[in-house]
Structures are given as C-alpha cells and as structure tokens.
Motif scaffolding. Structure first.
Motif, mmCIF file in Angstrom:
data_model
loop_
_atom_site.group_PDB
_atom_site.id
_atom_site.type_symbol
_atom_site.label_atom_id
_atom_site.label_comp_id
_atom_site.label_asym_id
_atom_site.label_seq_id
_atom_site.Cartn_x
_atom_site.Cartn_y
_atom_site.Cartn_z
ATOM 1 N N ASN A 51 0.798 -1.226 0.000
ATOM 2 C CA ASN A 51 0.000 0.000 0.000
ATOM 3 C C ASN A 51 0.828 1.272 0.000
ATOM 4 O O ASN A 51 0.281 2.362 0.186
ATOM 5 N N SER A 52 2.134 1.162 -0.205
ATOM 6 C CA SER A 52 2.997 2.338 -0.191
ATOM 7 C C SER A 52 3.258 2.833 -1.606
ATOM 8 O O SER A 52 3.586 2.046 -2.502
ATOM 9 N N PHE A 53 3.117 4.143 -1.795
ATOM 10 C CA PHE A 53 3.516 4.756 -3.064
ATOM 11 C C PHE A 53 5.029 4.671 -3.221
ATOM 12 O O PHE A 53 5.539 4.454 -4.314
ATOM 13 N N ASP A 54 5.738 4.853 -2.122
ATOM 14 C CA ASP A 54 7.197 4.766 -2.105
ATOM 15 C C ASP A 54 7.578 3.946 -0.882
ATOM 16 O O ASP A 54 7.558 4.439 0.250
ATOM 17 N N TYR A 55 7.919 2.690 -1.081
ATOM 18 C CA TYR A 55 8.211 1.767 0.024
ATOM 19 C C TYR A 55 9.375 2.262 0.872
ATOM 20 O O TYR A 55 9.349 2.183 2.103
ATOM 21 N N TYR A 56 10.409 2.785 0.224
ATOM 22 C CA TYR A 56 11.571 3.309 0.954
ATOM 23 C C TYR A 56 11.154 4.419 1.910
ATOM 24 O O TYR A 56 11.509 4.416 3.094
ATOM 25 N N ALA A 57 10.384 5.388 1.419
ATOM 26 C CA ALA A 57 9.965 6.515 2.258
ATOM 27 C C ALA A 57 9.050 6.051 3.381
ATOM 28 O O ALA A 57 9.113 6.576 4.502
ATOM 29 N N SER A 58 8.201 5.067 3.104
ATOM 30 C CA SER A 58 7.311 4.548 4.141
ATOM 31 C C SER A 58 8.098 3.882 5.260
ATOM 32 O O SER A 58 7.806 4.076 6.444
ATOM 33 N N MET A 59 9.099 3.093 4.900
ATOM 34 C CA MET A 59 9.910 2.426 5.912
ATOM 35 C C MET A 59 10.740 3.428 6.707
ATOM 36 O O MET A 59 10.927 3.283 7.911
ATOM 37 N N ARG A 60 11.213 4.458 6.032
ATOM 38 C CA ARG A 60 11.952 5.524 6.725
ATOM 39 C C ARG A 60 11.043 6.199 7.753
ATOM 40 O O ARG A 60 11.443 6.444 8.899
ATOM 41 N N SER A 61 9.820 6.485 7.346
ATOM 42 C CA SER A 61 8.866 7.120 8.249
ATOM 43 C C SER A 61 8.529 6.219 9.430
ATOM 44 O O SER A 61 8.476 6.665 10.583
ATOM 45 N N LEU A 62 8.296 4.936 9.157
ATOM 46 C CA LEU A 62 7.994 3.985 10.226
ATOM 47 C C LEU A 62 9.136 3.896 11.225
ATOM 48 O O LEU A 62 8.927 3.904 12.441
ATOM 49 N N TYR A 63 10.346 3.805 10.719
ATOM 50 C CA TYR A 63 11.510 3.700 11.595
ATOM 51 C C TYR A 63 11.608 4.902 12.518
ATOM 52 O O TYR A 63 11.765 4.757 13.739
ATOM 53 N N ARG A 64 11.486 6.096 11.961
ATOM 54 C CA ARG A 64 11.684 7.295 12.769
ATOM 55 C C ARG A 64 10.547 7.490 13.771
ATOM 56 O O ARG A 64 10.774 7.890 14.907
ATOM 57 N N GLN A 65 9.305 7.201 13.351
ATOM 58 C CA GLN A 65 8.190 7.325 14.286
ATOM 59 C C GLN A 65 8.325 6.333 15.435
ATOM 60 O O GLN A 65 8.071 6.675 16.596
ATOM 61 N N ARG A 66 8.720 5.135 15.114
ATOM 62 C CA ARG A 66 8.855 4.091 16.134
ATOM 63 C C ARG A 66 9.993 4.418 17.097
ATOM 64 O O ARG A 66 9.865 4.281 18.308
ATOM 65 N N ARG A 67 11.109 4.873 16.544
ATOM 66 C CA ARG A 67 12.256 5.232 17.382
ATOM 67 C C ARG A 67 11.916 6.424 18.267
ATOM 68 O O ARG A 67 12.245 6.439 19.462
ATOM 69 N N ASP A 68 11.245 7.419 17.726
ATOM 70 C CA ASP A 68 10.857 8.580 18.525
ATOM 71 C C ASP A 68 9.895 8.180 19.633
ATOM 72 O O ASP A 68 9.951 8.718 20.750
ATOM 73 N N GLY A 69 8.996 7.235 19.334
ATOM 74 C CA GLY A 69 8.069 6.750 20.352
ATOM 75 C C GLY A 69 8.785 6.073 21.495
ATOM 76 O O GLY A 69 8.420 6.233 22.670
ATOM 77 N N TRP A 70 9.825 5.294 21.195
ATOM 78 C CA TRP A 70 10.614 4.645 22.246
ATOM 79 C C TRP A 70 11.302 5.691 23.118
ATOM 80 O O TRP A 70 11.331 5.576 24.339
#
Length: 273
Positions: A236-255
């Motif tokens: 469901n990602s238009f840009d898989y790379y950008a989606s994974m980058r976003s997921l990583y940073r949101q998850r890390r910031d949440g921790w």
C-alpha cells in the motif's frame, strides 16, 4: 588490558550482523514493548506528499541509502522472509512466544543499564523485578510471569539513552544488512554489542554458538512476527523506501518518549482568558 585479536573482532562482527539481520526490513530492534505494527493505508498513501525535500526528513544521503535499501530488500525477499515463514510454520505460537520471552530476558542487563543511565529508577526496578521473576518462576525467562503481575517488557537501547542526554540523531542511514538506522543509532548499537555480557561471555569462553543461536533466533522471530504488517506496508505504499523511513523514525521517537505524545506535534490551543 590486551587488545582483542583480529579473528575475535571478525567473529563478533559476524555475530552483530546476524543479530540485526531482521532489521533489513523491520524498522526496529527485535525485542520491544511497542504495540504491534499497524498500517494506516491512507497515511502511507500521503507519505510522499507530506515528506517534502530530503532535508525535511533528515536524509541527505538518500541516493546511497536507497541503493542499499533495495539490496537489503532483495536479501529479505530471497532469504529472510522465506526462512521466517518456515520458522512460523514449524514452531507453534506458544513456542514462538517462549523464544521471544527468553530473548527479552537475555537482554535484561542492557535494558537495566540504559534505564539507570537515563535516570529512570522506577524503570530500572521493573527490569530487575522482571528478570528475577522470569528467571526463577518463569523457567529462565521462557514464561513471562512478570507481565501477568503488571511488569510488562520495556525495550531500552543506548540510542534512547544518548537521545535523553541530548545527543542529536544525525542523518538517517540505511546500513548494509542492518537496515534503517541513524548515526546515533549505529553508534548505540555498536556500543551495546561490545558491552553485552552475554556476547562477552560467549566470546571469552569459546562458546560463540550461543551468540550465533541468539542472533539467528532474534532475526527469525522478529521477521516472522511482522510478515503481514510489512507485506501490507509494501503493498500500500507509493514509495516503500519513504514509508519504511517514516515507520523507523516514528517508532524510534516513540521509544525515546516512552510512548508519551510529542508536545511539539500537538496543535496550538488559543488562550481565551
């Protein structure tokens, strides 16, 4: 203190690589206390519209990062994901949970150290309680008895500690084999690996099989846990790379915030007084 031999450094580097193979497609470390990864399809559809220039997402090395990302993705498609599917098929769910519990229990010394370095005394106490309860009543960590008493697992890393100390994360990175990271995260991972008492014990007693087994199980268990979620992100990602980058940073910031909301992202509420 004698310096470690070249062969020992090579063996430990190989173990470090195996330990984080799961990060090729998973934007996080293996053992975590965050909720299961869910995918908001609408949010990912808008990822590229909201992303803006590379500087806005702290990714000045994007062309290089993208190249490494797709090499890692190829490895995941060919090796890691199929192995994770076999792992999940062969082992019943209760056994997989037991493996995950043991891996988390083995990480207790690192979690405890990071809690102490962050000045989180209550968190440090919870880690000690979890380790004591699960190692004894929980049969070496196989059963998460502590969670049933209110002491849920909380993942803590050196990256989080450095962030609490105010160290900037540095540019976003995609590391060969190791996947999504940042300068601070990469430094934190290296520091944790060489300070990990389990890895040190295995290396100093010629029991490298312990570290290799732990690394392999970590990679398989983590990738198996998120097969559907990551497939959904890719689909469901238009840009898989950008989606994974976003997921990583949101998850890390949440921790780093221990699950607390980011006040900087909250809307301004006018004062009517």
């Amino acid at each position: 203190m004698s310096r470690p031999s070249t062969s020992l450094l090579l063996r430990r580097t190989a173990m470090a690589t195996l330990l984080t193979l799961s990060a090729v497609t998973l934007p996080a470390a293996a053992q975590d206390s965050a909720p299961a990864l869910t995918v908001d399809k609408a949010a990912f559809a808008d990822t590229q519209v909201a992303a803006g220039p590379a500087d806005d997402v702290n990714d000045p090395l994007e062309p290089v990062n993208r190249a490494i990302f797709w090499v890692n993705e190829g490895l995941d498609v060919v090796v890691i994901r199929p192995a994770a599917k076999v792992y999940r098929t062969v082992l019943p769910t209760p056994v997989q949970k037991g493996v995950r519990n043991v891996l988390r229990n083995l990480r207790s010394p690192l979690d405890l150290t990071n809690q102490l370095l962050q000045g989180d005394w209550q968190g440090a106490g919870d880690v000690l309680r979890r380790f004591t309860i699960n190692t004894t009543i929980g049969l070496g960590g196989l059963i998460d008895v502590a969670a049933t008493h209110g002491y849920t697992y909380e993942y803590e890393s050196l990256d989080q500690t450095l962030a609490v100390w105010g160290l900037p994360e540095g540019p976003y990175l995609v590391l060969p084999l190791l996947g999504p990271s940042s300068v601070r995260d990469a430094v934190g991972f290296a520091g944790e690996f060489y300070a990990d008492p389990v890895s040190n014990y295995a290396s100093n007693t010629d029991r490298e099989w312990i570290s290799f087994s732990r690394a392999g199980l970590t990679a398989l268990d983590t990738r198996a846990e998120y097969i559907e979620a990551l497939d959904d992100v890719k689909r469901n990602s238009f840009d898989y790379y950008a989606s994974m980058r976003s997921l990583y940073r949101q998850r890390r910031d949440g921790w780093i915030r221990d699950g607390k909301p980011d006040v900087e992202q909250m809307p301004n509420i006018p004062d009517y007084e």
